[in-house]
Design a protein around this motif. Structure first.
Motif, PDB file in Angstrom:
ATOM      1  N   ARG A   1       0.847  -1.188   0.000  1.00 38.31           N
ATOM      2  CA  ARG A   1       0.000   0.000   0.000  1.00 38.31           C
ATOM      3  C   ARG A   1       0.887   1.244   0.000  1.00 38.31           C
ATOM      4  NH1 ARG A   1      -4.742  -1.993   2.755  1.00 38.31           N
ATOM      5  NH2 ARG A   1      -5.193  -3.967   1.709  1.00 38.31           N
ATOM      6  N   SER A   2       0.275   2.370  -0.251  1.00 34.67           N
ATOM      7  CA  SER A   2       1.030   3.623  -0.211  1.00 34.67           C
ATOM      8  C   SER A   2       1.553   3.895   1.188  1.00 34.67           C
ATOM      9  CB  SER A   2       0.142   4.786  -0.670  1.00 34.67           C
ATOM     10  OG  SER A   2      -1.004   4.901   0.163  1.00 34.67           O
ATOM     11  N   TYR A   3       0.840   3.396   2.199  1.00 34.06           N
ATOM     12  CA  TYR A   3       1.226   3.648   3.583  1.00 34.06           C
ATOM     13  C   TYR A   3       1.898   2.447   4.251  1.00 34.06           C
ATOM     14  CZ  TYR A   3      -3.206   1.216   4.462  1.00 34.06           C
ATOM     15  OH  TYR A   3      -4.227   0.306   4.478  1.00 34.06           O
ATOM     16  N   PHE A   4       1.930   1.295   3.571  1.00 33.50           N
ATOM     17  CA  PHE A   4       2.556   0.106   4.156  1.00 33.50           C
ATOM     18  C   PHE A   4       2.850  -0.948   3.091  1.00 33.50           C
ATOM     19  CE2 PHE A   4       1.679  -4.181   6.136  1.00 33.50           C
ATOM     20  CZ  PHE A   4       2.947  -4.323   6.678  1.00 33.50           C
ATOM     21  N   THR A   5       4.099  -1.359   3.031  1.00 35.52           N
ATOM     22  CA  THR A   5       4.510  -2.484   2.196  1.00 35.52           C
ATOM     23  C   THR A   5       5.153  -3.514   3.114  1.00 35.52           C
ATOM     24  OG1 THR A   5       4.886  -1.122   0.227  1.00 35.52           O
ATOM     25  CG2 THR A   5       5.982  -3.250   0.304  1.00 35.52           C
ATOM     26  N   GLY A   6       4.538  -4.671   3.199  1.00 36.54           N
ATOM     27  CA  GLY A   6       5.078  -5.695   4.078  1.00 36.54           C
ATOM     28  C   GLY A   6       4.046  -6.762   4.367  1.00 36.54           C
ATOM     29  N   THR A   7       4.256  -7.509   5.456  1.00 37.75           N
ATOM     30  CA  THR A   7       3.354  -8.593   5.799  1.00 37.75           C
ATOM     31  C   THR A   7       2.835  -8.463   7.227  1.00 37.75           C
ATOM     32  OG1 THR A   7       5.210 -10.005   6.485  1.00 37.75           O
ATOM     33  CG2 THR A   7       4.426 -10.244   4.226  1.00 37.75           C
ATOM     34  N   LEU A   8       1.618  -8.901   7.409  1.00 43.03           N
ATOM     35  CA  LEU A   8       1.046  -9.150   8.716  1.00 43.03           C
ATOM     36  C   LEU A   8       0.745 -10.648   8.776  1.00 43.03           C
ATOM     37  CD1 LEU A   8      -1.327  -6.072   9.044  1.00 43.03           C
ATOM     38  CD2 LEU A   8       0.809  -6.467  10.259  1.00 43.03           C
ATOM     39  N   HIS A   9       0.545 -11.171   9.972  1.00 43.66           N
ATOM     40  CA  HIS A   9       0.459 -12.622  10.111  1.00 43.66           C
ATOM     41  C   HIS A   9      -0.850 -13.065  10.748  1.00 43.66           C
ATOM     42  CE1 HIS A   9       5.138 -12.486  10.307  1.00 43.66           C
ATOM     43  NE2 HIS A   9       4.677 -12.392   9.075  1.00 43.66           N
ATOM     44  N   LEU A  10      -1.391 -14.143  10.196  1.00 43.80           N
ATOM     45  CA  LEU A  10      -2.568 -14.791  10.751  1.00 43.80           C
ATOM     46  C   LEU A  10      -2.170 -16.160  11.306  1.00 43.80           C
ATOM     47  CD1 LEU A  10      -5.628 -14.308   8.350  1.00 43.80           C
ATOM     48  CD2 LEU A  10      -5.323 -13.379  10.647  1.00 43.80           C
ATOM     49  N   LEU A  11      -2.463 -16.389  12.570  1.00 39.81           N
ATOM     50  CA  LEU A  11      -2.282 -17.705  13.160  1.00 39.81           C
ATOM     51  C   LEU A  11      -3.554 -18.498  12.893  1.00 39.81           C
ATOM     52  CD1 LEU A  11      -0.700 -16.484  16.489  1.00 39.81           C
ATOM     53  CD2 LEU A  11       0.455 -17.940  14.814  1.00 39.81           C
ATOM     54  N   CYS A  12      -3.427 -19.548  12.097  1.00 38.97           N
ATOM     55  CA  CYS A  12      -4.591 -20.327  11.687  1.00 38.97           C
ATOM     56  C   CYS A  12      -4.557 -21.693  12.369  1.00 38.97           C
ATOM     57  CB  CYS A  12      -4.603 -20.499  10.175  1.00 38.97           C
ATOM     58  SG  CYS A  12      -4.874 -18.948   9.285  1.00 38.97           S
ATOM     59  N   TYR A  13      -5.527 -21.929  13.269  1.00 37.57           N
ATOM     60  CA  TYR A  13      -5.563 -23.152  14.066  1.00 37.57           C
ATOM     61  C   TYR A  13      -6.696 -24.063  13.594  1.00 37.57           C
ATOM     62  CZ  TYR A  13      -2.826 -20.268  17.335  1.00 37.57           C
ATOM     63  OH  TYR A  13      -1.883 -19.460  17.911  1.00 37.57           O
ATOM     64  N   PHE A  14      -6.489 -25.379  13.782  1.00 37.54           N
ATOM     65  CA  PHE A  14      -7.510 -26.349  13.409  1.00 37.54           C
ATOM     66  C   PHE A  14      -7.285 -27.629  14.201  1.00 37.54           C
ATOM     67  CE2 PHE A  14      -4.066 -25.920  10.361  1.00 37.54           C
ATOM     68  CZ  PHE A  14      -3.498 -27.177  10.353  1.00 37.54           C
ATOM     69  N   SER A  15      -8.271 -28.502  14.171  1.00 40.49           N
ATOM     70  CA  SER A  15      -8.193 -29.765  14.898  1.00 40.49           C
ATOM     71  C   SER A  15      -7.149 -30.691  14.280  1.00 40.49           C
ATOM     72  CB  SER A  15      -9.560 -30.443  14.888  1.00 40.49           C
ATOM     73  OG  SER A  15      -9.465 -31.763  15.345  1.00 40.49           O
ATOM     74  N   SER A  16      -6.506 -31.500  15.116  1.00 37.84           N
ATOM     75  CA  SER A  16      -5.498 -32.435  14.615  1.00 37.84           C
ATOM     76  C   SER A  16      -6.096 -33.458  13.658  1.00 37.84           C
ATOM     77  CB  SER A  16      -4.815 -33.151  15.787  1.00 37.84           C
ATOM     78  OG  SER A  16      -5.759 -33.842  16.573  1.00 37.84           O
ATOM     79  N   SER A  17      -7.397 -33.708  13.760  1.00 39.20           N
ATOM     80  CA  SER A  17      -8.042 -34.662  12.850  1.00 39.20           C
ATOM     81  C   SER A  17      -8.008 -34.174  11.408  1.00 39.20           C
ATOM     82  CB  SER A  17      -9.493 -34.911  13.281  1.00 39.20           C
ATOM     83  OG  SER A  17     -10.256 -33.721  13.204  1.00 39.20           O
ATOM     84  N   ARG A  18      -7.892 -32.860  11.209  1.00 37.47           N
ATOM     85  CA  ARG A  18      -7.857 -32.313   9.845  1.00 37.47           C
ATOM     86  C   ARG A  18      -6.589 -32.717   9.097  1.00 37.47           C
ATOM     87  NH1 ARG A  18     -11.509 -28.285   9.228  1.00 37.47           N
ATOM     88  NH2 ARG A  18     -11.486 -29.003   7.079  1.00 37.47           N
ATOM     89  N   LEU A  19      -5.549 -33.091   9.857  1.00 34.99           N
ATOM     90  CA  LEU A  19      -4.301 -33.515   9.224  1.00 34.99           C
ATOM     91  C   LEU A  19      -4.455 -34.846   8.496  1.00 34.99           C
ATOM     92  CD1 LEU A  19      -1.818 -32.559  12.075  1.00 34.99           C
ATOM     93  CD2 LEU A  19      -2.127 -31.365   9.904  1.00 34.99           C
ATOM     94  N   LEU A  20      -5.521 -35.574   8.799  1.00 30.40           N
ATOM     95  CA  LEU A  20      -5.795 -36.845   8.130  1.00 30.40           C
ATOM     96  C   LEU A  20      -6.675 -36.658   6.901  1.00 30.40           C
ATOM     97  CD1 LEU A  20      -6.514 -38.983  11.322  1.00 30.40           C
ATOM     98  CD2 LEU A  20      -4.336 -38.703  10.100  1.00 30.40           C
TER      99      LEU A  20
END
Length: 300
Positions: free
Chosen positions: A72-91
Protein backbone atom coordinates in the motif's frame (compact mmCIF):
# COMPACT_ATOMS: atom_id res chain seq x y z
CA UNK A 1 1.71 -15.29 34.54
CA UNK A 2 0.43 -18.85 34.98
CA UNK A 3 0.70 -20.30 31.46
CA UNK A 4 -1.60 -23.20 30.68
CA UNK A 5 -1.21 -23.07 26.89
CA UNK A 6 1.50 -21.52 24.71
CA UNK A 7 -0.09 -21.19 21.27
CA UNK A 8 2.69 -19.73 19.11
CA UNK A 9 5.89 -21.71 18.43
CA UNK A 10 8.15 -22.49 15.48
CA UNK A 11 10.15 -25.61 14.67
CA UNK A 12 12.71 -26.76 12.12
CA UNK A 13 9.80 -27.12 9.69
CA UNK A 14 10.16 -23.36 9.14
CA UNK A 15 12.75 -21.22 10.91
CA UNK A 16 12.97 -22.64 14.43
CA UNK A 17 15.95 -24.41 15.97
CA UNK A 18 14.03 -27.32 17.52
CA UNK A 19 12.32 -30.27 15.86
CA UNK A 20 8.59 -30.66 16.49
CA UNK A 21 9.36 -33.44 18.97
CA UNK A 22 11.91 -31.33 20.84
CA UNK A 23 9.50 -28.41 20.95
CA UNK A 24 6.76 -30.53 22.52
CA UNK A 25 9.21 -32.13 24.94
CA UNK A 26 10.32 -28.69 26.14
CA UNK A 27 6.74 -27.60 26.74
CA UNK A 28 6.12 -30.76 28.76
CA UNK A 29 9.23 -30.09 30.87
CA UNK A 30 7.99 -26.57 31.59
CA UNK A 31 4.65 -27.83 32.84
CA UNK A 32 2.67 -26.38 29.94
CA UNK A 33 -0.48 -28.40 29.26
CA UNK A 34 -1.04 -27.43 25.61
CA UNK A 35 1.24 -26.11 22.90
CA UNK A 36 0.52 -24.59 19.51
CA UNK A 37 2.89 -25.47 16.67
CA UNK A 38 2.59 -22.66 14.14
CA UNK A 39 5.39 -22.74 11.60
CA UNK A 40 5.53 -20.10 8.90
CA UNK A 41 3.40 -21.02 5.88
CA UNK A 42 3.85 -24.77 6.19
CA UNK A 43 2.09 -27.79 7.67
CA UNK A 44 5.13 -30.04 7.39
CA UNK A 45 5.96 -30.48 11.09
CA UNK A 46 2.44 -30.92 12.41
CA UNK A 47 1.98 -34.69 12.22
CA UNK A 48 5.27 -35.22 14.06
CA UNK A 49 4.23 -32.66 16.65
CA UNK A 50 0.88 -34.38 17.28
CA UNK A 51 2.66 -37.74 17.60
CA UNK A 52 5.06 -36.18 20.13
CA UNK A 53 2.09 -34.82 22.03
CA UNK A 54 0.72 -38.33 22.40
CA UNK A 55 4.14 -39.56 23.52
CA UNK A 56 4.63 -36.87 26.16
CA UNK A 57 0.95 -36.58 27.13
CA UNK A 58 0.61 -32.92 26.17
CA UNK A 59 -2.08 -31.45 23.92
CA UNK A 60 -0.75 -30.19 20.60
CA UNK A 61 -2.78 -27.59 18.71
CA UNK A 62 -1.88 -27.70 15.00
CA UNK A 63 -1.58 -24.36 13.26
CA UNK A 64 0.13 -22.31 10.60
CA UNK A 65 1.37 -18.73 10.81
CA UNK A 66 0.20 -17.45 7.44
CA UNK A 67 1.97 -14.45 5.96
CA UNK A 68 -0.49 -11.92 4.51
CA UNK A 69 1.06 -9.55 1.99
CA UNK A 70 0.26 -5.85 1.70
CA UNK A 71 1.66 -3.32 -0.73
CA UNK A 72 0.00 0.00 0.00
CA UNK A 73 1.03 3.62 -0.21
CA UNK A 74 1.23 3.65 3.58
CA UNK A 75 2.56 0.11 4.16
CA UNK A 76 4.51 -2.48 2.20
CA UNK A 77 5.08 -5.69 4.08
CA UNK A 78 3.35 -8.59 5.80
CA UNK A 79 1.05 -9.15 8.72
CA UNK A 80 0.46 -12.62 10.11
CA UNK A 81 -2.57 -14.79 10.75
CA UNK A 82 -2.28 -17.71 13.16
CA UNK A 83 -4.59 -20.33 11.69
CA UNK A 84 -5.56 -23.15 14.07
CA UNK A 85 -7.51 -26.35 13.41
CA UNK A 86 -8.19 -29.76 14.90
CA UNK A 87 -5.50 -32.43 14.62
CA UNK A 88 -8.04 -34.66 12.85
CA UNK A 89 -7.86 -32.31 9.85
CA UNK A 90 -4.30 -33.52 9.22
CA UNK A 91 -5.80 -36.85 8.13
CA UNK A 92 -7.96 -35.11 5.53
CA UNK A 93 -5.90 -35.14 2.34
CA UNK A 94 -8.18 -32.64 0.61
CA UNK A 95 -7.76 -30.16 3.46
CA UNK A 96 -3.98 -30.59 3.64
CA UNK A 97 -3.43 -30.36 -0.12
CA UNK A 98 -5.77 -27.38 -0.42
CA UNK A 99 -4.01 -25.47 2.35
CA UNK A 100 -0.56 -26.28 0.94
CA UNK A 101 -1.58 -25.07 -2.52
CA UNK A 102 -2.69 -21.72 -1.14
CA UNK A 103 0.42 -21.27 1.00
CA UNK A 104 2.70 -22.10 -1.94
CA UNK A 105 1.75 -18.82 -3.62
CA UNK A 106 3.42 -16.77 -0.91
CA UNK A 107 6.81 -18.37 -0.45
CA UNK A 108 9.21 -20.79 -2.00
CA UNK A 109 11.90 -20.75 -4.64
CA UNK A 110 10.25 -18.21 -6.91
CA UNK A 111 9.97 -15.59 -4.21
CA UNK A 112 13.51 -16.19 -2.93
CA UNK A 113 14.99 -15.82 -6.42
CA UNK A 114 13.05 -12.61 -7.02
CA UNK A 115 14.30 -11.17 -3.74
CA UNK A 116 17.87 -12.18 -4.50
CA UNK A 117 17.66 -10.43 -7.88
CA UNK A 118 16.29 -7.24 -6.32
CA UNK A 119 19.03 -7.19 -3.67
CA UNK A 120 21.75 -7.64 -6.28
CA UNK A 121 20.20 -5.00 -8.53
CA UNK A 122 20.44 -2.39 -5.79
CA UNK A 123 23.21 -3.50 -3.41
CA UNK A 124 25.42 -5.70 -5.60
CA UNK A 125 29.00 -4.86 -6.65
CA UNK A 126 29.25 -1.84 -8.93
CA UNK A 127 25.80 -0.57 -8.03
CA UNK A 128 25.25 2.94 -6.69
CA UNK A 129 24.36 1.57 -3.25
CA UNK A 130 26.81 -1.34 -3.35
CA UNK A 131 27.09 -3.16 -0.01
CA UNK A 132 27.90 -6.71 -1.13
CA UNK A 133 31.38 -8.00 -1.99
CA UNK A 134 29.79 -10.28 -4.59
CA UNK A 135 26.31 -10.94 -5.90
CA UNK A 136 24.05 -12.83 -3.55
CA UNK A 137 23.15 -16.27 -4.93
CA UNK A 138 19.97 -18.26 -4.59
CA UNK A 139 22.09 -21.11 -3.23
CA UNK A 140 23.29 -18.89 -0.35
CA UNK A 141 19.72 -18.90 0.91
CA UNK A 142 18.47 -22.33 -0.18
CA UNK A 143 21.41 -23.98 1.59
CA UNK A 144 19.99 -22.72 4.89
CA UNK A 145 16.35 -23.77 4.45
CA UNK A 146 13.83 -25.03 1.95
CA UNK A 147 11.36 -22.53 3.40
CA UNK A 148 13.56 -19.45 3.57
CA UNK A 149 12.48 -16.42 5.58
CA UNK A 150 14.03 -13.04 6.33
CA UNK A 151 15.97 -14.71 9.14
CA UNK A 152 17.81 -16.90 6.63
CA UNK A 153 18.71 -13.88 4.49
CA UNK A 154 20.13 -12.25 7.61
CA UNK A 155 22.15 -15.37 8.45
CA UNK A 156 23.55 -15.50 4.91
CA UNK A 157 24.56 -11.83 5.03
CA UNK A 158 26.41 -12.48 8.29
CA UNK A 159 28.02 -15.80 7.38
CA UNK A 160 28.81 -15.32 3.69
CA UNK A 161 29.31 -11.57 3.46
CA UNK A 162 30.60 -10.64 6.90
CA UNK A 163 27.82 -8.10 7.45
CA UNK A 164 27.01 -8.12 11.16
CA UNK A 165 25.71 -4.58 11.66
CA UNK A 166 21.97 -4.79 12.30
CA UNK A 167 21.25 -1.44 10.64
CA UNK A 168 23.05 -2.51 7.47
CA UNK A 169 21.19 -5.82 7.38
CA UNK A 170 17.87 -4.03 7.80
CA UNK A 171 18.84 -1.60 5.05
CA UNK A 172 19.24 -4.58 2.71
CA UNK A 173 16.32 -6.77 3.75
CA UNK A 174 14.04 -4.57 5.88
CA UNK A 175 10.57 -3.36 4.97
CA UNK A 176 11.92 0.07 4.06
CA UNK A 177 14.62 -1.30 1.78
CA UNK A 178 14.28 -0.30 -1.88
CA UNK A 179 14.93 -3.99 -2.64
CA UNK A 180 12.15 -5.29 -0.43
CA UNK A 181 9.53 -7.60 -1.89
CA UNK A 182 6.87 -8.65 0.62
CA UNK A 183 6.25 -12.34 1.13
CA UNK A 184 2.97 -14.03 1.72
CA UNK A 185 -0.38 -14.19 0.04
CA UNK A 186 -3.11 -11.61 -0.33
CA UNK A 187 -5.81 -11.75 2.31
CA UNK A 188 -8.50 -12.47 -0.24
CA UNK A 189 -6.57 -15.55 -1.42
CA UNK A 190 -7.08 -17.34 1.90
CA UNK A 191 -10.40 -15.96 3.19
CA UNK A 192 -12.63 -18.48 1.43
CA UNK A 193 -10.50 -21.41 2.55
CA UNK A 194 -10.56 -20.23 6.17
CA UNK A 195 -14.34 -19.82 6.14
CA UNK A 196 -15.08 -23.04 4.26
CA UNK A 197 -12.90 -25.12 6.56
CA UNK A 198 -13.88 -23.41 9.83
CA UNK A 199 -10.30 -22.47 10.63
CA UNK A 200 -9.81 -20.43 13.78
CA UNK A 201 -7.90 -17.37 12.54
CA UNK A 202 -6.09 -15.11 15.01
CA UNK A 203 -4.27 -11.88 14.21
CA UNK A 204 -0.71 -12.45 15.42
CA UNK A 205 1.27 -9.96 17.57
CA UNK A 206 -0.73 -6.85 16.52
CA UNK A 207 1.34 -4.39 18.57
CA UNK A 208 4.82 -5.94 18.27
CA UNK A 209 5.87 -3.37 15.67
CA UNK A 210 5.46 -0.69 18.33
CA UNK A 211 7.50 -2.52 20.97
CA UNK A 212 9.73 0.18 22.55
CA UNK A 213 12.71 -2.06 23.26
CA UNK A 214 15.21 -3.85 21.07
CA UNK A 215 15.17 -7.48 20.12
CA UNK A 216 13.75 -10.01 17.73
CA UNK A 217 10.14 -9.66 18.82
CA UNK A 218 9.79 -6.31 17.08
CA UNK A 219 11.50 -7.43 13.88
CA UNK A 220 10.26 -5.36 10.95
CA UNK A 221 6.56 -5.46 11.76
CA UNK A 222 4.57 -2.26 11.16
CA UNK A 223 3.67 0.08 14.01
CA UNK A 224 0.36 -0.30 15.78
CA UNK A 225 -1.17 2.58 13.83
CA UNK A 226 -0.79 0.65 10.56
CA UNK A 227 -2.27 -2.51 12.06
CA UNK A 228 -5.23 -0.54 13.39
CA UNK A 229 -5.80 0.91 9.93
CA UNK A 230 -5.89 -2.56 8.37
CA UNK A 231 -7.77 -4.27 11.22
CA UNK A 232 -11.25 -3.75 9.65
CA UNK A 233 -10.17 -5.90 6.70
CA UNK A 234 -9.22 -8.75 9.04
CA UNK A 235 -12.49 -8.38 10.92
CA UNK A 236 -14.44 -8.50 7.67
CA UNK A 237 -12.44 -11.59 6.71
CA UNK A 238 -13.74 -13.30 9.82
CA UNK A 239 -10.86 -13.51 12.28
CA UNK A 240 -11.94 -14.88 15.65
CA UNK A 241 -9.10 -13.88 17.92
CA UNK A 242 -6.26 -11.54 18.82
CA UNK A 243 -2.85 -12.56 20.13
CA UNK A 244 -2.85 -10.44 23.27
CA UNK A 245 -0.09 -12.06 25.32
CA UNK A 246 3.18 -11.79 23.41
CA UNK A 247 6.80 -11.08 24.44
CA UNK A 248 6.82 -7.94 22.26
CA UNK A 249 3.67 -6.49 23.82
CA UNK A 250 3.94 -4.07 26.72
CA UNK A 251 1.33 -3.99 29.48
CA UNK A 252 -0.29 -1.03 27.71
CA UNK A 253 -0.41 -3.02 24.47
CA UNK A 254 -2.02 -5.96 26.22
CA UNK A 255 -4.67 -3.73 27.74
CA UNK A 256 -5.40 -2.17 24.35
CA UNK A 257 -5.62 -5.60 22.68
CA UNK A 258 -8.02 -6.74 25.40
CA UNK A 259 -10.22 -3.72 24.69
CA UNK A 260 -10.20 -4.59 20.98
CA UNK A 261 -11.08 -8.20 21.78
CA UNK A 262 -14.01 -7.07 23.90
CA UNK A 263 -15.20 -4.52 21.36
CA UNK A 264 -15.12 -6.93 18.43
CA UNK A 265 -16.04 -10.11 20.36
CA UNK A 266 -12.71 -11.83 19.70
CA UNK A 267 -10.93 -14.58 21.59
CA UNK A 268 -7.81 -13.76 23.58
CA UNK A 269 -4.78 -15.89 22.72
CA UNK A 270 -1.08 -15.74 23.47
CA UNK A 271 2.24 -17.39 22.79
CA UNK A 272 6.00 -17.16 23.01
CA UNK A 273 6.79 -17.10 19.28
CA UNK A 274 9.62 -19.51 20.09
CA UNK A 275 12.40 -19.86 17.54
CA UNK A 276 15.32 -20.94 19.74
CA UNK A 277 16.33 -21.56 23.31
CA UNK A 278 18.04 -18.27 24.12
CA UNK A 279 16.75 -15.19 22.32
CA UNK A 280 13.21 -16.47 21.66
CA UNK A 281 12.46 -19.38 24.01
CA UNK A 282 9.16 -21.14 24.61
CA UNK A 283 7.08 -20.89 27.74
CA UNK A 284 7.41 -17.14 28.29
CA UNK A 285 3.90 -16.15 27.15
CA UNK A 286 0.60 -17.94 26.82
CA UNK A 287 -2.95 -18.09 28.12
CA UNK A 288 -4.71 -19.35 31.22
CA UNK A 289 -6.78 -22.52 31.51
CA UNK A 290 -10.04 -20.58 31.32
CA UNK A 291 -8.89 -18.71 28.21
CA UNK A 292 -7.78 -21.98 26.64
CA UNK A 293 -11.17 -23.51 27.35
CA UNK A 294 -12.86 -20.75 25.37
CA UNK A 295 -10.31 -21.24 22.60
CA UNK A 296 -10.98 -24.99 22.43
CA UNK A 297 -14.75 -24.46 22.34
CA UNK A 298 -14.28 -22.44 19.16
CA UNK A 299 -11.77 -24.81 17.56
CA UNK A 300 -13.24 -27.37 15.17
Amino acid sequence: MDIFADLHNHTTASDGDFTPGQMVEQAKALGIKAIGITDHDTLEGLKNAVAAGEKYDIEVIPGVEVSIRFKRSYFTGTLHLLCYFSSSRLLDDQFVKGFKNILAHGRGEKLVKARVNEINKIFGPGREKALLKRNLKFEDISALSDTATRRHFAIALKQDFGISDTNTINLIIGNDSPAYLPSGIKLEEVIDFIRKNHILAVLAHPAAGSFPGKGHYKEVLPPLEIVQRILPEFLEAGIQGLEVYYPGHTKEHQDLMKSWAEKYHLLITGGSDCHDGIERPTGVRGISESEFKLFKETLT
